[in-house]
Write an enzyme that holds these catalytic residues in place. Structure first.
Site, PDB file in Angstrom:
ATOM      1  N   ASN A 253       0.802  -1.211   0.000  1.00  0.00           N
ATOM      2  CA  ASN A 253       0.000   0.000   0.000  1.00  0.00           C
ATOM      3  C   ASN A 253       0.841   1.269   0.000  1.00  0.00           C
ATOM      4  OD1 ASN A 253      -2.955   0.076  -0.029  1.00  0.00           O
ATOM      5  ND2 ASN A 253      -2.764  -1.513   1.539  1.00  0.00           N
ATOM      6  N   ASN A 278      -7.442  -9.949   3.030  1.00  0.00           N
ATOM      7  CA  ASN A 278      -8.388  -8.935   2.562  1.00  0.00           C
ATOM      8  C   ASN A 278      -9.691  -9.538   2.033  1.00  0.00           C
ATOM      9  OD1 ASN A 278      -7.969  -9.862  -0.041  1.00  0.00           O
ATOM     10  ND2 ASN A 278      -6.365  -8.371  -0.471  1.00  0.00           N
ATOM     11  N   CYS A 341      -7.146  -1.123   9.334  1.00  0.00           N
ATOM     12  CA  CYS A 341      -6.726  -2.008   8.253  1.00  0.00           C
ATOM     13  C   CYS A 341      -6.461  -1.087   7.080  1.00  0.00           C
ATOM     14  CB  CYS A 341      -7.792  -3.055   7.969  1.00  0.00           C
ATOM     15  SG  CYS A 341      -9.470  -2.420   7.823  1.00  0.00           S
ATOM     16  N   SER A 342      -7.120  -1.236   5.962  1.00  0.00           N
ATOM     17  CA  SER A 342      -6.936  -0.276   4.887  1.00  0.00           C
ATOM     18  C   SER A 342      -7.917   0.876   5.043  1.00  0.00           C
ATOM     19  CB  SER A 342      -7.121  -0.959   3.529  1.00  0.00           C
ATOM     20  OG  SER A 342      -6.161  -1.989   3.379  1.00  0.00           O
ATOM     21  N   ASP A 343      -9.190   0.591   4.843  1.00  0.00           N
ATOM     22  CA  ASP A 343     -10.172   1.653   4.981  1.00  0.00           C
ATOM     23  C   ASP A 343     -10.834   1.668   6.356  1.00  0.00           C
ATOM     24  OD1 ASP A 343      -9.833   2.830   2.474  1.00  0.00           O
ATOM     25  OD2 ASP A 343     -10.975   1.219   1.530  1.00  0.00           O
ATOM     26  N   GLY A 344     -10.555   0.640   7.113  1.00  0.00           N
ATOM     27  CA  GLY A 344     -11.082   0.635   8.476  1.00  0.00           C
ATOM     28  C   GLY A 344     -12.556   0.316   8.560  1.00  0.00           C
ATOM     29  N   ASP A 346     -13.735  -3.066   7.358  1.00  0.00           N
ATOM     30  CA  ASP A 346     -13.952  -4.511   7.294  1.00  0.00           C
ATOM     31  C   ASP A 346     -13.248  -5.230   8.451  1.00  0.00           C
ATOM     32  OD1 ASP A 346     -15.512  -4.637   4.901  1.00  0.00           O
ATOM     33  OD2 ASP A 346     -13.711  -4.070   3.803  1.00  0.00           O
ATOM     34  N   LYS A 383     -19.562  -1.428   4.703  1.00  0.00           N
ATOM     35  CA  LYS A 383     -20.335  -1.196   3.477  1.00  0.00           C
ATOM     36  C   LYS A 383     -21.265  -2.375   3.190  1.00  0.00           C
ATOM     37  CE  LYS A 383     -16.934  -0.202   0.618  1.00  0.00           C
ATOM     38  NZ  LYS A 383     -16.517   0.270  -0.711  1.00  0.00           N
ATOM     39  N   ARG A 387     -20.882  -5.064   0.267  1.00  0.00           N
ATOM     40  CA  ARG A 387     -20.417  -6.389   0.682  1.00  0.00           C
ATOM     41  C   ARG A 387     -21.495  -7.446   0.506  1.00  0.00           C
ATOM     42  NH1 ARG A 387     -16.423  -4.065   0.013  1.00  0.00           N
ATOM     43  NH2 ARG A 387     -14.984  -3.267   1.596  1.00  0.00           N
TER      44      ARG A 387
END
Lengths: 657, 529
Positions: A253, A278, A341-344, A346, A383, A387
């Site tokens: 990333n 992921n 995590c990435s977007d926070g 999931d 989401k 999802r």
């Protein structure tokens, strides 16, 4: 509706997934459901089986090539039901197929079932339903706001972060400029905020998205926000930063200008990776798992090898492991933790919610579990729409993240049978409705979107509905005293503690389930004893009214809970597959009959001479003969007490009322 | 009986005992001829820990400086550790345990010394007998009789003195049939299905050999079983290939030409060494602490144990299906007829016969189909999963049975009258016991040692009031229906209660079971008040 070309097709065969059995019936296509009704011709005494499938539950429809018996239509559902129809005429099949294709991909939210679903409630009742869960009150329960944490109005208008709720809790020392600055340095503006406060040690669980650090960028505001989080906890001089991704992903990333916190820039953090994969890996893993367990005549060895190679249980374990790390840091060390995590939305949601569940007995109650989902999943912008594929969207965004969370919880309920107020059935029901789009709670991707859709005004809340049937979800082994003695759960994550969740992934494959249910029996017994108790009390008070001193021994004995009482006096339960089939021996017997044919008879053919096999030779006559008598005895005894129940699959009965 | 010569050090002070689920404790260790006794003196009073030496499967000793540590691995899968001060003492203790735990003279074993106060040796030994069973089942009297041809064990050393056979087959014919069956195990009745009069017979393999010999009496006996019915099934617990190969060594199968009314079905069931190795692998997997999911699943698969469970249940289902659904009599055998044969005939009876599912019924079934029918417990249960000794006749067939029964119990939690605790108790007792029930390999051996006179019967003991309460299923609701198990791999599970018995998690499950019992008892009281 304009999409339905053929509302009714007769002479459709429904094939059993794991045997050669099939049933004939009629297929109906309505605006909301696909319904299969078994025709009664072959057995007039028992009501035909009905299968109701909500369009939103359908994940995929597949039309296979024409065979001599008709045109096969395979429908796969998000609740892991798989049905296989054979439609006689190709044209009918095509009509159904193309209608479904259109119906299962709604393009706008207004098409979702929630907007037309009406459980006959007035506006006030609906409003009350939505008020059942109050997150402000939840933070108060945790002890926030307090001298270190405050409510901020910085996101009141969703200006700083679109995907966060309006009300956010931050350290008292974090000023608005710091927050705004930090949000600019975080992916999607999801800056660090409080999600759980462990009052006993004043340690906080915070969540955010990854920093936009790239290879070297830094942000003073972000650094001081973390500093503020650290300072808010006097017990510890540092905070843990848990990056829930595998290190490799986080490194990759960085090339895209994102990444993770550099320990050198943040004076007071301890950085930790906990490799959870992921959404794409999870999606593929579940697909593999479903493929394996969907195999007919699966051997034990292929099953175990498949379970391993799907990696599903490994991923479940990774999430639980992460939650345990979080819990230990907070409850044992008393250190605040920032999770991302990435977007926070999931892995972060999984770890924060599961961690809170381990730390706080409240979340292990029915109401508390609703609050937990509302807080960490709904309000913080998991989401759900993407999802769970609510609208026709990008298939790469679909992933079973929430399902995984529910499974993690289930694994914990298996380890701690007394710690949870709810039973497995509650988790399954939530899973069902996350995908049903029948209630407004899970629609859309974040709070802002939900407000725009005016869900509170136009749809109903699932929580109110679940609360109204609370007694069905109770775990009979739940002991509040256990919660007192074990406020924090410390599960073992040795691999053998993780089991395949048959009741989730084979929920609709009856032949796989235990034939009798302990849960159901215990619930029934308890209800009866409660009744007996209240009957006793009323009799006693009656005696007192009459001026008789009650002597215990002379009391009229409360009737023992016999079976017929049980089945007649009980309020109708949802016909859960988990709670077991209705107490109708005849049906049970017939079902066993069919199952066994497949399970044992099918493989019974290894022999020298190719004579008739057992299955072939157990012709219908002999079977009818031997069962004729049995049917008689059982039906005469039991049919009276319990009229044959139309076995609607769970959830559906209420959808139609 | 000189146990003392094996005991050089009988007492050691200041020993630390570590056992699963308990904090370590310090106290005195004592070795006797049959037991390892540990007592600690805490302020709260003395606690004692007693372990049958026979229960010990393997020990490991490790010396460090002047003290030593003995790790004891039990046949019930418990692992204990003793920290013993003094190297010599430690070695002595280890030596005593090693020697005394594998004495193989049955008459010196503990059951001959065990004298509980509430049981008397005068009591009738065992729950039932062939004669009693026969006299109770009037339906049998038309076509079946009790034969005592084996009263001196000369016809078949592994059969009990009395067996049930077709009425028109006389004892002289039985003697000839016995010569045509391995080990003399001629076909005998083991189950009569009241609903349709069909029966399950069991035997060992016939001995046609490479020359394809025939035996008229054997054919007559089987014909007599059919009694006018058009056909019967023979379930052979070997693959057809194995059965064919057996001809080379004098064994074989019932050929189509000689037994025209019988249809053979082959189902390969593993036994002997393969099964023992499976158990060893599974137990090893359960003890793996590497915390790696993939490794666990692959070890579980590799052990094949669950596959054997599945095969046993589905073969038993096939057997029950032949009798109950298809309405035909069945003869079951493998080669010796002492292992898989008993396994599936027992399971099939549990599936079909409601009488076998009560606590007494189940124990009587075990007595009939395992103890009396000559399952060689002593050989099969000499060692369990930890032993380093070279494998001989060990094989956990009985344990496999208990696992299958547990799977049934899980799928039909209300239909069986006994609890998981009973299965666990039996699993322990089969390997090391205070009682004589599982001693020796056959009725003959037990008779020769006077087991029935000089030891107590486990099954009787399990039916004492307190035990009965504990081992019965609080949710038991008898059903007349057959209980057909699902044998999908997804429906079968590792028997945690046994294989992970000594972990914290199993403790939680036990607590939940206890909770069920209490709830049911409480509600029962309420209903009566």
């Amino acid at each position: 509706m304009e999409h339905i070309r053929t509302p009714k097709v007769e002479q459709v065969r429904l094939l059993d997934r794991f045997s050669n059995k099939s049933t004939n019936g009629t297929l109906y296509l309505t605006a909301t459901h696909l319904i299969f009704v078994e025709s009664n011709s072959n057995n007039s005494t028992s009501a035909g089986q009905e299968v109701w499938i909500l369009h939103h539950h359908i994940a995929s429809v597949e039309k296979l090539s024409l065979t001599t018996t008709g045109c096969p239509l395979v429908i796969q559902c998000r609740n892991f039901r798989l049905v296989h129809f054979v439609v006689q005429r190709e044209r009918d099949c095509h009509d159904i197929y193309s209608s479904l294709l259109r119906l299962l991909r709604p393009v706008s939210y207004e098409e979702l079932y929630a907007f037309s679903y009406n459980p006959k409630q007035n506006d006030q009742q609906r409003e009350e339903g939505w008020q059942l869960i109050d997150l402000g009150a939840e933070f108060e329960r945790m002890g926030v706001p307090c001298d270190q944490w405050q409510l901020t109005d910085v996101n009141r208008d969703f200006k700083v972060c679109e995907t966060y709720p309006r009300d956010l809790y931050v350290p008292i020392t974090a000023s608005k400029p710091i927050i705004v600055g930090s949000s600019k340095f975080r992916s999607k503006g999801r800056f660090p905020v409080l999600t759980y406060f462990y009052q006993e040690k004043k340690a906080a669980v915070c969540r955010c998205s990854q920093p936009l650090s790239g290879f070297s960028a830094r942000c003073l505001e972000d650094e001081s926000l973390l500093q503020a989080i650290s300072k808010a906890n006097h017990n510890s001089r540092f905070v843990y930063v848990m990056d829930t991704r595998p290190k490799l992903n986080a490194l990759a990333n960085r090339a895209a200008g994102k990444g993770y916190e550099n320990e050198d820039n943040y004076s007071n953090i301890r950085f930790q990776f906990v490799g959870i994969e992921n959404i794409h890996v999870m999606r593929t893993s579940l697909q593999k798992l479903l493929e394996v367990i969907g195999t007919r005549s699966l051997s034990m060895s292929d099953y175990l090898v498949g379970l391993e190679s799907s990696g599903w249980l490994r991923h479940i374990k990774a999430v639980v492991d992460a939650a345990i790390f979080l819990t230990k840091a907070v409850t044992v060390e008393g250190v605040s933790v920032l999770v991302h995590c990435s977007d926070g939305w999931d892995r972060t949601a999984q770890v924060c919610s599961l961690g809170s569940l381990l730390m706080d007995p409240y979340y292990r109650t029915i109401k508390g579990f609703m609050v937990l989902i509302e807080k960490d999943w709904i309000s913080f912008g998991h989401k759900f729409a993407d999802r769970c594929d609510q609208l026709d969207g990008d298939p790469k965004e679909v992933s079973p993240i929430f399902t995984q969370f529910l499974e993690c919880v289930w694994q914990l309920t298996e380890q701690f049978p007394q710690a949870f107020e709810f039973s497995e059935w509650f988790l399954l029901q939530i899973h069902e409705h996350v995908h049903s789009c029948q209630y407004g709670n899970f629609l859309g991707n974040n709070q802002r979107q939900r407000e725009e859709l005016q869900l509170r005004e136009r749809t109903h809340s699932l929580w109110a509905f679940l609360m109204s049937e609370k007694q069905n979800y109770l775990n009979p082994f739940y002991s509040p005293a256990y919660a007192d003695s074990h406020p924090v759960l410390a599960p073992s994550t040795l691999p053998y503690n993780f089991k395949f969740w048959r009741n989730m992934y084979h929920q609709f494959d009856r032949s796989m389930h235990p034939r009798q249910s302990i849960l159901k029996t215990i619930l029934t017994l308890r209800e009866n004893s409660c009744k007996a108790e209240s009957a006793l009390q009323s009799l006693e008070s009656r005696l007192q009214q009459l001026g008789v001193t009650p002597i215990v021994t002379s009391d009229p004995p409360a009737p023992p809970p016999t079976r017929d009482q049980r089945s007649s006096a009980l309020p109708p339960r949802p016909d859960s597959l988990i709670l077991g089939a209705p107490i109708n021996h005849k049906e049970e017997h017939q079902r066993q009959d069919d199952d066994e044919q497949e399970e044992v008879g099918e493989e019974a053919t290894e022999s020298f001479d190719t004579e008739r096999t057992v299955e072939g030779s157990s012709g219908t006559e002999s079977r009818k003969q031997s069962y004729g008598e049995l049917d008689g005895t059982y039906s005469s005894e039991l049919a009276k007490e319990e009229p044959a129940v139309v076995s609607l699959e769970f959830g559906v009965a209420r959808m139609t009322c | 009986m000189e146990f003392s010569e094996h005991i050089k050090t009988a007492n050691v002070e200041d020993v630390v005992l570590r056992q699963p689920l308990h904090p370590p404790s310090r106290g005195t260790l004592c070795i006797t001829g049959h037991h390892l006794l540990f007592s600690d003196r805490e302020e709260t009073g003395t606690r004692q820990f007693l372990l049958l030496l026979k229960n010990i499967d393997a020990i490991e000793k490790r010396m460090s400086g002047s003290s030593g540590t003995i790790t004891i691995k039990c046949k019930d899968l418990r692992v204990l550790q003793l920290d013993i001060p003094g190297m010599e003492q430690c070695l002595n203790i280890a030596h005593s345990i090693e020697t005394l735990s594998c004495l193989d003279c049955a008459s010196e074993m503990y059951p001959f010394f065990h004298r509980p106060s509430d049981l008397s040796l005068q009591d009738q030994w065992g729950l039932s007998s062939t004669e009693k069973l026969y006299s109770q089942m009037k339906e049998l009297h038309d076509r079946w009789r009790v034969s005592t041809v084996n009263r001196d064990y000369s016809v078949c050393p592994s059969y009990p003195p009395a067996v049930i056979v077709p009425k028109n087959i006389d004892d002289s014919m039985l003697k000839k049939v016995a010569k045509f069956r391995q080990g003399g195990r001629f076909p005998v009745l083991c189950y009569y299905h009241r609903k349709n009069g069909m029966v399950i017979m069991r035997s060992s393999q016939p001995l046609p050999g490479a020359n394809r010999k025939r035996c008229k009496e054997d054919e007559d006996l089987l014909q007599a079983v059919l009694d006018g019915s058009d056909k019967g099934y023979i379930i052979d617990t070997r693959s057809s290939q194995q059965a064919t190969q057996a001809r080379m060594t004098g064994g074989g199968f019932e050929s189509k030409s000689s037994y025209s009314c019988w249809k053979r079905l082959h189902r390969q069931m593993e036994k002997g060494k393969a099964l023992q190795e499976s158990l060893i692998k599974l137990v090893e997997a359960c003890g793996d602490e590497s915390n790696n999911m993939d490794r666990w699943l692959s070890k579980l698969e590799n052990s094949k144990w669950l596959f054997y469970v599945q095969t046993a249940l589905s073969t038993a289902g096939l057997l029950a299906e032949c009798v109950e659904r298809d309405g035909h009599s069945v003869l079951v055998h493998g080669s010796e007829g002492k292992d898989s044969t008993l396994l599936i005939s027992t399971l099939a009876q549990l599936i079909m016969d409601p009488h076998c599912r009560s606590l007494e019924g189940f124990l009587a079934l075990l007595e009939r189909e395992w103890v009396q029918a000559g399952h060689p417990f002593m050989q099969r249960c000499a060692h369990s999963a930890f032993s380093h000794a070279r494998l001989q006749q060990e094989s956990p067939v009985f344990l496999l049975l208990l696992d299958c029964v547990w799977q049934l119990w899980r799928q039909f939690p209300l239909a069986l009258g006994f609890s998981e605790a009973l299965l666990l108790r039996l699993a322990t007792e089969a390997y090391a016991s205070d009682f004589g029930t599982f001693l020796c390999n056959s009725h003959q051996e037990r008779w020769a040692l006077g087991v029935m006179e000089r030891t107590h019967c486990l099954f009787k003991a399990l039916l004492r009031p307190r035990e009965r309460d504990y081992y019965s299923n609080p949710l038991y609701e008898p059903t007349e229906l057959a209980i057909w198990p699902s044998v999908h791999p997804q429906s079968l599970q590792l028997w945690r209660g046994f294989f992970l018995r000594w972990t914290q998690q199993s403790r939680h499950l036990e607590e939940a079971q206890e909770e069920i019992r209490n709830m049911v008892i409480e509600w029962g009281k309420l209903a009566l008040s």
